[in-house]
Design an enzyme around this catalytic site. Sequence first.
Site, mmCIF file in Angstrom:
data_model
loop_
_atom_site.group_PDB
_atom_site.id
_atom_site.type_symbol
_atom_site.label_atom_id
_atom_site.label_comp_id
_atom_site.label_asym_id
_atom_site.label_seq_id
_atom_site.Cartn_x
_atom_site.Cartn_y
_atom_site.Cartn_z
ATOM 1 C CB SER A 49 -12.607 53.649 12.143
ATOM 2 O OG SER A 49 -13.210 53.528 13.419
ATOM 3 C CG ASP A 87 -13.641 46.490 14.253
ATOM 4 O OD1 ASP A 87 -14.265 45.444 14.007
ATOM 5 O OD2 ASP A 87 -13.740 47.537 13.573
ATOM 6 C CD GLU A 185 -18.604 50.328 6.623
ATOM 7 O OE1 GLU A 185 -18.186 49.489 7.430
ATOM 8 O OE2 GLU A 185 -17.942 51.318 6.252
HETATM 9 O O1 KIV Z 1 -14.101 50.506 12.511
HETATM 10 C C1 KIV Z 1 -15.203 51.042 12.608
HETATM 11 O O2 KIV Z 1 -15.340 52.177 13.070
HETATM 12 C C2 KIV Z 1 -16.358 50.287 12.154
HETATM 13 C C3 KIV Z 1 -17.645 51.027 12.000
HETATM 14 C C4 KIV Z 1 -17.591 51.826 10.771
HETATM 15 C C5 KIV Z 1 -18.800 50.101 12.028
HETATM 16 O O3 KIV Z 1 -16.239 49.139 11.880
#
Ligand code: KIV
Length: 267
Positions: A49, A87, A185
Amino acid sequence: MGKTGKITVSYFRKQKEKKERIVMLTAYDAPTAAIAAESGVDILLVGDSLAMTMLGYRNTLPLTMEESLHHAAAVRRGAPEAFVVADMPFMSFQVSPEDTLRNAARFLKEAGSDAVKIEGGAEVAPLVARMVDCGIPVMAHAGLLPQRILTSGGYRVQGRGDDAERLLADAAALADAGAFALVLECIPAELGGRISQSLSIPTIGIGAGPLCDGQVQVIHDLLGLFGDFVPKHARRYADLGSAMRRAIGEYVADVRQGRFPGPENSF
Ligand code: KIV
């Protein structure tokens, strides 16, 4: 905890056993990571994100490994003791298993992250198993998959009706593959509860209802830093966007009117 006193992945399974809710929050920079860790957040997520909240992209797809590593390393510097999950950006784990391992390892070796997160259902389970076999802790992410919005037709609630069985199977496959936790999600709350009950690893929900073992939110949604839109799954705890606009507006006015700097700011 491990021997060093630092949290390890098994800690989260124990939290689930003890029915202690896990709190995860995104962080993308050092000062925010420090504040979140001091405030008691269990897991700092350097979510992709980041592409939208910090880098101004329209979705998460353009994010690169270098951009992600840069922010993951900053989060580590800001919160040296925190459990940090990075991520894996779009196309950093889809090309080949070798590429996936190399990219995942960069988060551990170069950014000091504790684990990586990847999006996907049962189809990524073999990849999860391969990473875990190599010693890379993996958090899985099923349900709405923002990295697939171009093929899935947008940000839609998943797992309604017959689709619930697919998600239950995805969750089981990811847990069997060795993921230490599973982000869910945007799925119906009842399904969030069913999946959480069916697994021994913790589930961490975002728009997946109160029966998940933990919750995750994007910090910009919580603090009112990302425009006026508040997603249904989020609650706004502060309006820092307005506070910043007010403060910066006062600074502009003070400079224009000659009120800043004052004698106390001058040498
Ligand atoms: O990228 C992110 O912030 C996420 C969350 C929404 C779990 O993957």
